[in-house]
Scaffold this motif. Structure first.
Motif, PDB file in Angstrom:
ATOM      1  N   GLY A  47      -5.887   4.959  -5.952  1.00  0.00           N
ATOM      2  CA  GLY A  47      -5.197   4.171  -4.945  1.00  0.00           C
ATOM      3  C   GLY A  47      -3.706   4.092  -5.221  1.00  0.00           C
ATOM      4  N   PHE A  48      -3.028   3.258  -4.445  1.00  0.00           N
ATOM      5  CA  PHE A  48      -1.584   3.095  -4.580  1.00  0.00           C
ATOM      6  C   PHE A  48      -1.172   1.759  -3.988  1.00  0.00           C
ATOM      7  N   TRP A  49       0.009   1.316  -4.351  1.00  0.00           N
ATOM      8  CA  TRP A  49       0.578   0.088  -3.805  1.00  0.00           C
ATOM      9  C   TRP A  49       1.811   0.453  -2.997  1.00  0.00           C
ATOM     10  N   CYS A  50       2.043  -0.295  -1.927  1.00  0.00           N
ATOM     11  CA  CYS A  50       3.223  -0.042  -1.117  1.00  0.00           C
ATOM     12  C   CYS A  50       3.747  -1.344  -0.526  1.00  0.00           C
ATOM     13  N   LYS A  51       4.958  -1.263   0.024  1.00  0.00           N
ATOM     14  CA  LYS A  51       5.628  -2.460   0.510  1.00  0.00           C
ATOM     15  C   LYS A  51       6.516  -2.117   1.699  1.00  0.00           C
ATOM     16  N   ALA A  52       6.600  -3.040   2.647  1.00  0.00           N
ATOM     17  CA  ALA A  52       7.545  -2.965   3.768  1.00  0.00           C
ATOM     18  C   ALA A  52       8.130  -4.356   3.933  1.00  0.00           C
ATOM     19  N   GLY A  53       9.414  -4.490   3.656  1.00  0.00           N
ATOM     20  CA  GLY A  53      10.019  -5.819   3.689  1.00  0.00           C
ATOM     21  C   GLY A  53       9.372  -6.698   2.642  1.00  0.00           C
ATOM     22  N   THR A  54       8.831  -7.829   3.060  1.00  0.00           N
ATOM     23  CA  THR A  54       8.165  -8.735   2.124  1.00  0.00           C
ATOM     24  C   THR A  54       6.650  -8.542   2.102  1.00  0.00           C
ATOM     25  N   VAL A  55       6.151  -7.575   2.833  1.00  0.00           N
ATOM     26  CA  VAL A  55       4.709  -7.336   2.928  1.00  0.00           C
ATOM     27  C   VAL A  55       4.288  -6.289   1.904  1.00  0.00           C
ATOM     28  N   SER A  56       3.388  -6.667   0.995  1.00  0.00           N
ATOM     29  CA  SER A  56       2.835  -5.733   0.019  1.00  0.00           C
ATOM     30  C   SER A  56       1.383  -5.444   0.369  1.00  0.00           C
ATOM     31  N   VAL A  57       1.038  -4.171   0.329  1.00  0.00           N
ATOM     32  CA  VAL A  57      -0.331  -3.746   0.599  1.00  0.00           C
ATOM     33  C   VAL A  57      -0.800  -2.917  -0.594  1.00  0.00           C
ATOM     34  N   HIS A  58      -1.934  -3.287  -1.144  1.00  0.00           N
ATOM     35  CA  HIS A  58      -2.544  -2.536  -2.238  1.00  0.00           C
ATOM     36  C   HIS A  58      -3.692  -1.738  -1.639  1.00  0.00           C
ATOM     37  N   ILE A  59      -3.623  -0.432  -1.763  1.00  0.00           N
ATOM     38  CA  ILE A  59      -4.656   0.443  -1.220  1.00  0.00           C
ATOM     39  C   ILE A  59      -5.550   0.867  -2.374  1.00  0.00           C
ATOM     40  N   GLY A  60      -6.800   0.463  -2.323  1.00  0.00           N
ATOM     41  CA  GLY A  60      -7.767   0.856  -3.334  1.00  0.00           C
ATOM     42  C   GLY A  60      -8.701   1.911  -2.770  1.00  0.00           C
ATOM     43  N   VAL A  61      -9.375   2.610  -3.641  1.00  0.00           N
ATOM     44  CA  VAL A  61     -10.396   3.558  -3.210  1.00  0.00           C
ATOM     45  C   VAL A  61     -11.733   3.081  -3.759  1.00  0.00           C
ATOM     46  N   GLU A  62     -12.757   3.157  -2.944  1.00  0.00           N
ATOM     47  CA  GLU A  62     -14.089   2.739  -3.367  1.00  0.00           C
ATOM     48  C   GLU A  62     -15.128   3.314  -2.426  1.00  0.00           C
ATOM     49  N   LYS A  63     -16.353   3.310  -2.879  1.00  0.00           N
ATOM     50  CA  LYS A  63     -17.461   3.646  -1.997  1.00  0.00           C
ATOM     51  C   LYS A  63     -17.554   2.484  -1.011  1.00  0.00           C
ATOM     52  N   VAL A  64     -17.307   2.757   0.253  1.00  0.00           N
ATOM     53  CA  VAL A  64     -17.266   1.693   1.249  1.00  0.00           C
ATOM     54  C   VAL A  64     -18.681   1.163   1.472  1.00  0.00           C
ATOM     55  N   ASP A  65     -18.833  -0.124   1.222  1.00  0.00           N
ATOM     56  CA  ASP A  65     -20.120  -0.816   1.320  1.00  0.00           C
ATOM     57  C   ASP A  65     -19.844  -2.153   1.997  1.00  0.00           C
ATOM     58  N   LYS A  66     -20.547  -2.462   3.048  1.00  0.00           N
ATOM     59  CA  LYS A  66     -20.282  -3.684   3.808  1.00  0.00           C
ATOM     60  C   LYS A  66     -20.584  -4.957   3.025  1.00  0.00           C
ATOM     61  N   SER A  67     -21.411  -4.882   1.990  1.00  0.00           N
ATOM     62  CA  SER A  67     -21.805  -6.087   1.282  1.00  0.00           C
ATOM     63  C   SER A  67     -20.999  -6.359   0.016  1.00  0.00           C
ATOM     64  N   LYS A  68     -20.239  -5.374  -0.473  1.00  0.00           N
ATOM     65  CA  LYS A  68     -19.519  -5.531  -1.736  1.00  0.00           C
ATOM     66  C   LYS A  68     -18.221  -4.742  -1.673  1.00  0.00           C
ATOM     67  N   SER A  69     -17.103  -5.393  -2.051  1.00  0.00           N
ATOM     68  CA  SER A  69     -15.816  -4.709  -1.947  1.00  0.00           C
ATOM     69  C   SER A  69     -14.752  -5.401  -2.788  1.00  0.00           C
ATOM     70  N   LYS A  70     -13.668  -4.680  -3.085  1.00  0.00           N
ATOM     71  CA  LYS A  70     -12.489  -5.237  -3.762  1.00  0.00           C
ATOM     72  C   LYS A  70     -11.496  -5.810  -2.756  1.00  0.00           C
ATOM     73  N   ARG A  71     -11.740  -5.681  -1.466  1.00  0.00           N
ATOM     74  CA  ARG A  71     -10.783  -6.110  -0.440  1.00  0.00           C
ATOM     75  C   ARG A  71     -10.536  -7.614  -0.533  1.00  0.00           C
ATOM     76  N   HIS A  72      -9.264  -8.019  -0.379  1.00  0.00           N
ATOM     77  CA  HIS A  72      -8.935  -9.440  -0.420  1.00  0.00           C
ATOM     78  C   HIS A  72      -7.482  -9.686  -0.020  1.00  0.00           C
ATOM     79  N   PRO A  73      -7.195 -10.903   0.470  1.00  0.00           N
ATOM     80  CA  PRO A  73      -5.804 -11.345   0.542  1.00  0.00           C
ATOM     81  C   PRO A  73      -5.516 -12.114  -0.751  1.00  0.00           C
ATOM     82  N   ALA A  74      -4.289 -12.099  -1.226  1.00  0.00           N
ATOM     83  CA  ALA A  74      -3.892 -12.874  -2.399  1.00  0.00           C
ATOM     84  C   ALA A  74      -2.797 -13.839  -1.967  1.00  0.00           C
ATOM     85  N   PHE A  75      -3.130 -15.110  -1.948  1.00  0.00           N
ATOM     86  CA  PHE A  75      -2.199 -16.132  -1.490  1.00  0.00           C
ATOM     87  C   PHE A  75      -1.350 -16.668  -2.640  1.00  0.00           C
TER      88      PHE A  75
END
Length: 79
Positions: A47-75
């Motif tokens: 994966g990789f991390w990227c940014k536009a202005g103040t918005v940061s997006v972390h792109i991960g790679v994984e076996k896409v599974d609807k019940s389990k994932s690393k996806r999240h917002p970080a507040f």
């Protein structure tokens, strides 16, 4: 208990294994995000991390599974 959210640090999204180059093209070439350095200990995960202005997006790679994932917002919270 009250949690005061004061901002968004980043959003983690995931793409299927083998689709990192497609995600790089979309975020870096089409949307013109700037790639930022991942911490050394996370580089092995792909994966990789990227940014536009103040918005940061972390792109991960994984076996896409609807019940389990690393996806999240970080507040960002006040405490």
């Amino acid at each position: 208990m009250s949690i005061e959210i004061i901002g968004l640090d980043h959003i983690q999204i995931c793409v299927p294994i083998g689709e990192e180059s497609t995600a790089r093209h979309f975020y870096l070439d089409l949307l013109q995000f700037t790639e930022i350095e991942k911490p050394e200990n996370l580089k092995k995960n792909g994966g990789f991390w990227c940014k536009a202005g103040t918005v940061s997006v972390h792109i991960g790679v994984e076996k896409v599974d609807k019940s389990k994932s690393k996806r999240h917002p970080a507040f960002i919270v006040s405490d």
